[in-house]
Enzyme design. Structure first.
Site, PDB file in Angstrom:
ATOM      1  N   HIS A 195       0.882  -1.178   0.000  1.00 10.41           N
ATOM      2  CA  HIS A 195       0.000   0.000   0.000  1.00 10.41           C
ATOM      3  C   HIS A 195       0.915   1.221   0.000  1.00 10.41           C
ATOM      4  O   HIS A 195       2.045   1.146   0.500  1.00 10.41           O
ATOM      5  CB  HIS A 195      -0.827   0.112   1.278  1.00 10.41           C
ATOM      6  CG  HIS A 195      -1.723  -1.047   1.587  1.00 10.41           C
ATOM      7  ND1 HIS A 195      -1.267  -2.203   2.164  1.00 10.41           N
ATOM      8  CD2 HIS A 195      -3.063  -1.205   1.440  1.00 10.41           C
ATOM      9  CE1 HIS A 195      -2.285  -3.030   2.344  1.00 10.41           C
ATOM     10  NE2 HIS A 195      -3.387  -2.458   1.908  1.00 10.41           N
ATOM     11  N   ASP A 220       2.658   1.932   3.211  1.00  9.64           N
ATOM     12  CA  ASP A 220       3.599   0.914   3.716  1.00  9.64           C
ATOM     13  C   ASP A 220       5.044   1.282   3.421  1.00  9.64           C
ATOM     14  O   ASP A 220       5.951   0.913   4.167  1.00  9.64           O
ATOM     15  CB  ASP A 220       3.347  -0.457   3.070  1.00  9.64           C
ATOM     16  CG  ASP A 220       1.938  -0.957   3.268  1.00  9.64           C
ATOM     17  OD1 ASP A 220       1.290  -0.518   4.220  1.00  9.64           O
ATOM     18  OD2 ASP A 220       1.498  -1.796   2.450  1.00  9.64           O
ATOM     19  N   GLU A 252     -10.628  -7.034  -4.564  1.00 10.55           N
ATOM     20  CA  GLU A 252     -10.411  -8.087  -3.547  1.00 10.55           C
ATOM     21  C   GLU A 252     -11.650  -8.184  -2.669  1.00 10.55           C
ATOM     22  O   GLU A 252     -11.878  -7.326  -1.802  1.00 10.55           O
ATOM     23  CB  GLU A 252      -9.177  -7.724  -2.721  1.00 10.55           C
ATOM     24  CG  GLU A 252      -8.800  -8.799  -1.719  1.00 10.55           C
ATOM     25  CD  GLU A 252      -7.538  -8.447  -0.941  1.00 10.55           C
ATOM     26  OE1 GLU A 252      -6.568  -7.924  -1.530  1.00 10.55           O
ATOM     27  OE2 GLU A 252      -7.540  -8.696   0.273  1.00 10.55           O
ATOM     28  N   GLU A 278      -8.849 -13.797  -1.457  1.00  9.26           N
ATOM     29  CA  GLU A 278      -8.131 -14.057  -0.201  1.00  9.26           C
ATOM     30  C   GLU A 278      -8.838 -15.149   0.587  1.00  9.26           C
ATOM     31  O   GLU A 278     -10.053 -15.085   0.799  1.00  9.26           O
ATOM     32  CB  GLU A 278      -8.039 -12.772   0.625  1.00  9.26           C
ATOM     33  CG  GLU A 278      -7.360 -12.989   1.962  1.00  9.26           C
ATOM     34  CD  GLU A 278      -6.898 -11.694   2.614  1.00  9.26           C
ATOM     35  OE1 GLU A 278      -6.541 -10.731   1.896  1.00  9.26           O
ATOM     36  OE2 GLU A 278      -6.895 -11.654   3.854  1.00  9.26           O
ATOM     37  N   HIS A 323     -10.826 -14.081   3.659  1.00  8.69           N
ATOM     38  CA  HIS A 323     -12.033 -13.328   3.301  1.00  8.69           C
ATOM     39  C   HIS A 323     -13.142 -14.283   2.839  1.00  8.69           C
ATOM     40  O   HIS A 323     -14.322 -14.043   3.106  1.00  8.69           O
ATOM     41  CB  HIS A 323     -11.736 -12.326   2.191  1.00  8.69           C
ATOM     42  CG  HIS A 323     -10.771 -11.245   2.590  1.00  8.69           C
ATOM     43  ND1 HIS A 323     -10.354 -10.265   1.724  1.00  8.69           N
ATOM     44  CD2 HIS A 323     -10.126 -10.999   3.759  1.00  8.69           C
ATOM     45  CE1 HIS A 323      -9.517  -9.452   2.349  1.00  8.69           C
ATOM     46  NE2 HIS A 323      -9.357  -9.885   3.577  1.00  8.69           N
ATOM     47  N   ASP A 345      -4.585 -13.732  -2.465  1.00  6.20           N
ATOM     48  CA  ASP A 345      -3.972 -13.351  -1.195  1.00  6.20           C
ATOM     49  C   ASP A 345      -3.984 -14.600  -0.323  1.00  6.20           C
ATOM     50  O   ASP A 345      -5.037 -15.037   0.153  1.00  6.20           O
ATOM     51  CB  ASP A 345      -4.734 -12.200  -0.526  1.00  6.20           C
ATOM     52  CG  ASP A 345      -4.139 -10.849  -0.881  1.00  6.20           C
ATOM     53  OD1 ASP A 345      -3.306 -10.798  -1.816  1.00  6.20           O
ATOM     54  OD2 ASP A 345      -4.484  -9.847  -0.233  1.00  6.20           O
ATOM     55  N   ASP A 403     -10.527 -11.631  10.700  1.00  7.59           N
ATOM     56  CA  ASP A 403      -9.514 -11.752   9.643  1.00  7.59           C
ATOM     57  C   ASP A 403      -8.132 -11.878  10.303  1.00  7.59           C
ATOM     58  O   ASP A 403      -7.412 -10.904  10.428  1.00  7.59           O
ATOM     59  CB  ASP A 403      -9.612 -10.480   8.775  1.00  7.59           C
ATOM     60  CG  ASP A 403      -8.898 -10.618   7.456  1.00  7.59           C
ATOM     61  OD1 ASP A 403      -8.543 -11.739   7.080  1.00  7.59           O
ATOM     62  OD2 ASP A 403      -8.707  -9.575   6.787  1.00  7.59           O
ATOM     63  N   ASP A 430      -5.481 -13.457   9.316  1.00  6.91           N
ATOM     64  CA  ASP A 430      -4.342 -13.396   8.391  1.00  6.91           C
ATOM     65  C   ASP A 430      -3.173 -14.280   8.822  1.00  6.91           C
ATOM     66  O   ASP A 430      -2.028 -13.829   8.922  1.00  6.91           O
ATOM     67  CB  ASP A 430      -3.847 -11.944   8.242  1.00  6.91           C
ATOM     68  CG  ASP A 430      -4.779 -11.079   7.413  1.00  6.91           C
ATOM     69  OD1 ASP A 430      -5.616 -11.636   6.669  1.00  6.91           O
ATOM     70  OD2 ASP A 430      -4.671  -9.845   7.491  1.00  6.91           O
ATOM     71  N   ASP A 480      -0.668 -12.517   2.180  1.00  7.40           N
ATOM     72  CA  ASP A 480      -1.299 -11.489   3.019  1.00  7.40           C
ATOM     73  C   ASP A 480      -1.456 -12.118   4.395  1.00  7.40           C
ATOM     74  O   ASP A 480      -2.565 -12.440   4.843  1.00  7.40           O
ATOM     75  CB  ASP A 480      -2.645 -11.059   2.419  1.00  7.40           C
ATOM     76  CG  ASP A 480      -3.178  -9.792   3.076  1.00  7.40           C
ATOM     77  OD1 ASP A 480      -2.555  -9.340   4.053  1.00  7.40           O
ATOM     78  OD2 ASP A 480      -4.204  -9.268   2.615  1.00  7.40           O
TER      79      ASP A 480
HETATM   80  C1  XUL Z   1      -7.541  -6.485   4.255  1.00  7.08           C
HETATM   81  C2  XUL Z   1      -6.677  -6.960   3.158  1.00  7.08           C
HETATM   82  C3  XUL Z   1      -5.800  -5.933   2.548  1.00  7.08           C
HETATM   83  C4  XUL Z   1      -5.723  -6.028   1.066  1.00  7.08           C
HETATM   84  C5  XUL Z   1      -4.987  -4.880   0.427  1.00  7.08           C
HETATM   85  O1  XUL Z   1      -8.306  -7.469   4.830  1.00  7.08           O
HETATM   86  O2  XUL Z   1      -6.674  -8.111   2.815  1.00  7.08           O
HETATM   87  O3  XUL Z   1      -4.551  -6.018   3.127  1.00  7.08           O
HETATM   88  O4  XUL Z   1      -5.115  -7.212   0.667  1.00  7.08           O
HETATM   89  O5  XUL Z   1      -5.497  -3.649   0.781  1.00  7.08           O
HETATM   90 CO    CO Z   2      -5.704  -9.101   1.275  1.00 11.19          CO
END
Ligand code: XUL
Ligand code: CO
Length: 435
Positions: free
Chosen positions: A98, A101, A229, A265, A268, A293, A304, A306, A336
């Site tokens: 991003h 970042d 996404e 993702e 998600h 992702d 989430d 991750d 991610d």
């Molecule tokens: C948020 C997410 C983000 C996107 C990019 O849940 O997955 O990090 O991948 O903005």
């Molecule tokens: Co993501």
């Protein structure tokens, strides 16, 4: 165990007990006619790996990623140096970021842009030096308080303009860094309550925003893919990009379906109440599979999380879908994912990536076995055999109507719907995975 600095390069050595080796990921090995590294196209996520330090809702940092620099561009240059060295160690070719970042945020948008552009130049040099590629970049249009009610879907038009400025800068950077994609994750594009929301205007504005992005990319000659996404909730109660099917409906309504593919993702998908495979399959049958992702959630926590992917069943079915979709073109596998808050050393970052990469490499190997054995394919082919002849063929060819079907149905004597054989198929997968 070795220290981070002692690990120069993680290599494939399946017989080794050294945790800093790959047991399944052999980048140059050819599987189904393609090198593993080209099947998998691994990327690091800058935000989790280079920036996130373990802060959660209940406590602060558990890791220090300031690299001895207190603030400003110097710190971000050190971070970038670390990022590219880490990719070298892990044999990872791609990265994603991003805007916020890679560069410090300034006191004004103008100052932020200045820092951002300076860091894009810095990263551009590192990219050449280390021979790395930008898989995609994106804008963080959700963190700053001006985005509290959304960006392109904010009720405030000045916020829409600021979000557009950030995406414009991001597309200029994508062009400069020769990115193969640009991502739109919804951020706060959704609502917390319908009581204060004009949903129709918000969705129209989101589409207007995306059309302007596509037009600007065309204008500057950015040739990468655009991705949406999907995510159903978090941070807002309802995110407009709920899941692949919802995104496809949005894109088709506004005539954008040729311009955007999906960045799917895993975590998600499960938040939306779907399996990862469901989302990938839905994208495939809608010709919108783009990128991934890679991560996994924890179904007991339900947010989430991750986490780095370590579930071979899921990565096998994921790579099965990727192979069925014809593999990645512009897309790839972006981790991610972040190390757990208690996994707070630099060694843990290496170990987490090794686990994730190996889990996907093993998934690829198993998916290739599944495809080569043709067991699923031939079962499904047989299950739908009635559509290859007689009345079934007429239905598929759109060569019949309700009157003909009515007359046909009344004459049918016996109907025998064949067994779905779910347990047999699950056992068959187990045999591929664990034999
Ligand atoms: C948020 C997410 C983000 C996107 C990019 O849940 O997955 O990090 O991948 O903005
Ligand atoms: Co993501």
């Amino acid at each position: 165990m070795k220290k981070y600095d002692e690990v120069k390069k993680v290599i494939y050595d399946p017989k080794s007990d050294d945790p800093f080796t790959f047991s399944y990921y052999n980048p140059e090995e050819v599987i189904l006619g393609k090198k593993m590294k080209d099947h998998l196209k691994f990327a690091i996520s800058y935000w989790h790996t280079i920036d996130a330090c373990g802060t959660d809702m209940f406590g602060g940092d558990t890791m220090d990623k300031n690299f001895g620099k207190d603030y400003g561009l110097d710190r971000y240059k050190k971070k970038a140096d670390f990022a590219f060295e880490l990719m070298d160690k892990l044999q990872i070719e791609y990265y994603c970021f991003h805007d916020v970042d890679i560069a410090p945020v300034g006191k004004t948008l103008e100052e932020s842009m200045k820092y951002f552009n300076e860091m894009v130049d810095y990263i551009s040099e590192l990219q050449k030096k280390h021979n790395k590629k930008l898989l995609w970049n994106t804008a963080n249009n959700f963190g700053d308080k001006i985005f509290m009610a959304g960006a392109a879907t904010s009720p405030n038009a000045d916020v829409f303009a600021c979000a557009a400025a950030k995406v414009k800068a991001g597309l200029d950077a994508a062009k400069k860094l020769n990115a193969s994609g640009y991502v739109f994750w919804g951020g706060r594009e959704g609502y917390d309550t319908l009581l204060n929301t004009d949903m129709g205007l918000e969705l129209d504005n989101l589409a207007r925003f995306m059309k302007m992005a596509v037009a600007y990319a065309k204008k500057i000659g950015f040739k990468g893919s655009f991705y949406i996404e999907p995510k159903p909730k978090e941070p807002t109660k309802h995110q407009y990009d709920f899941d692949v099917a919802t995104c496809m409906n949005f894109l088709r309504k506004y005539g954008l379906e040729k311009d955007f593919k999906m960045n799917i993702e895993a975590n998600h998908a499960t938040l939306a109440g779907h399996t990862f495979q469901h989302e990938l399959y839905t994208a495939r049958v809608n010709d919108s599979f783009g990128s991934i992702d890679a991560n996994q959630g924890d179904l007991f926590l339900g947010w989430d999380t991750d986490q780095f992917p370590t579930n071979v069943y899921d990565t096998t079915m994921c790579m099965y879908e990727v192979l069925k979709a014809g593999g990645f073109t512009d897309g790839g596998l972006n981790f991610d994912a972040k190390t757990r808050r208690q996994s707070n050393t630099f060694e843990d970052i290496l170990l987490a990536y090794i686990a994730g990469m190996d889990t996907f490499a093993l998934g690829l190997r198993k998916a290739a076995e599944l495809i080569e054995s043709k067991k699923l394919d031939s079962f499904i082919k047989e299950r739908y055999d009635s559509y290859t002849k007689g009345i079934g063929k007429k239905i598929v060819d759109e060569d019949t109507d309700f009157e003909e079907l009515y007359n046909y149905a009344l004459k049918i004597k016996d109907i025998n719907v064949s067994s779905g054989r779910q347990e047999y198929l699950e056992q068959m997968i187990n045999k591929v995975l664990f034999k």
